[in-house]
Design an enzyme around this catalytic site. Structure first.
Site, PDB file in Angstrom:
ATOM      1  N   GLU A  79      76.460  59.051   7.117  1.00  0.00           N
ATOM      2  CA  GLU A  79      77.618  59.917   7.317  1.00  0.00           C
ATOM      3  C   GLU A  79      78.368  59.619   8.609  1.00  0.00           C
ATOM      4  O   GLU A  79      79.487  60.098   8.806  1.00  0.00           O
ATOM      5  CB  GLU A  79      77.165  61.380   7.298  1.00  0.00           C
ATOM      6  CG  GLU A  79      76.757  61.853   5.900  1.00  0.00           C
ATOM      7  CD  GLU A  79      76.158  63.252   5.886  1.00  0.00           C
ATOM      8  OE1 GLU A  79      75.829  63.764   6.976  1.00  0.00           O
ATOM      9  OE2 GLU A  79      76.012  63.812   4.789  1.00  0.00           O
ATOM     10  N   GLU A 110      54.243  55.043   3.198  1.00  0.00           N
ATOM     11  CA  GLU A 110      54.197  55.630   4.535  1.00  0.00           C
ATOM     12  C   GLU A 110      52.901  55.317   5.273  1.00  0.00           C
ATOM     13  O   GLU A 110      52.784  55.554   6.472  1.00  0.00           O
ATOM     14  CB  GLU A 110      54.376  57.140   4.465  1.00  0.00           C
ATOM     15  CG  GLU A 110      53.219  57.903   3.863  1.00  0.00           C
ATOM     16  CD  GLU A 110      53.447  59.410   3.943  1.00  0.00           C
ATOM     17  OE1 GLU A 110      52.581  60.078   4.529  1.00  0.00           O
ATOM     18  OE2 GLU A 110      54.467  59.902   3.435  1.00  0.00           O
TER      19      GLU A 110
END
Length: 270
Positions: A79, A110
């Site tokens: 963004e 992860e």
């Protein structure tokens, strides 16, 4: 370390609640999140100051995370170009498991403590850059390994976690700990912890971009005009800043394709 994100929910028998009861109780929990973020503002201030200094000197900001945390980092990074008009590689979000993991969980991604630095290395990362680890639990090996290696290579590091005294915070030079407590659904850190990380990321990136001069007054002077709504917003900004009518402001935006340049052109010629 106290893993409050894994503590038993303050509520039980959720399946016996009415729809309204579920919504009200989730909302009651959510109301506590901004207060937890408020307590972390001194830590956020230190991290934002370091990031701004490094980016003013030509560095970049990297987020590394897994699962929800990683996705939130990708969202915040993606963004920044349309909102602040910065190059796409100024703020980079990296998620364990690669872009596939944005939409679909990648099993055990992860847990690889070596992979984060490999992912960062694809960007020719160096000591001018800052790496911020995102991990609600504060225990994610992917993030811990990435921050450790970044430290070894002389980079500034930070983190946003939702437990106190975590391994991630211990390895980050500038830790931010937003302790939100147990989730409505026990252990579901996409809820309060996710909201806390989103708020903290908004605060971090927006503060840094303001420090970099990407906002004038309170307006997005450098936003990308990628749709009709943003184009019209640009016209209104030019009108407000220059006193020109809508037709003139539109013509200026057409000519320069950028709000800041359009406004500057009037200042120069007037």
């Amino acid at each position: 370390m106290e893993i409050t994100t894994e503590k038993d929910s303050n509520y039980n028998n959720l399946e016996k609640m009415s729809v309204k009861e579920i919504l009200v109780n989730i909302n009651n929990e959510d109301k506590t999140v901004p207060y937890a973020v408020e307590k972390a503002i001194p830590q956020l201030e230190k991290l934002a100051t370091v990031v701004a200094e490094k980016m003013k000197a030509g560095g970049r900001l990297f987020y590394i995370g897994a699962g929800t945390s990683g996705r939130l980092g990708v969202v915040d990074a993606s963004e920044c170009p349309p909102t602040f008009g910065v190059p796409f590689d100024w703020v980079v979000g990296i998620i364990a498991g690669g872009d596939t993991a944005i939409r679909k969980a990648v099993e055990f991604a992860e847990d690889d403590a070596e992979q984060a630095w490999k992912d960062l290395s694809e960007y020719q990362i160096d000591e001018n850059d800052v790496v911020v680890g995102l991990a609600a639990s504060g225990t994610t090996p992917y993030v811990i390994g990435g921050l450790k290696k970044a430290n070894e290579m002389g980079l500034e590091t930070g983190c946003i976690v939702c437990n106190s005294g975590s391994p991630v915070a211990a390895v980050a030079k500038h830790p931010v700990e937003v302790v939100v407590g147990p989730e409505f659904v026990t252990g579901s850190t996409r809820m309060k912890a996710g909201t806390a990380q989103k708020l903290a990321l908004n605060m971090l990136s927006t503060t840094v971009m303001i420090q970099l001069g990407r906002i004038k007054g309170n307006k997005m002077f450098d936003m990308q005009l990628t749709n009709h709504k943003l184009y019209q917003r640009g016209v209104r900004i030019i009108m407000a800043e220059t006193g020109k009518d809508e037709a003139t402001a539109t013509a200026l935006l057409e000519k320069y394709g950028n709000v800041r340049q359009a406004v500057a052109s009037v200042s120069v010629t007037s």
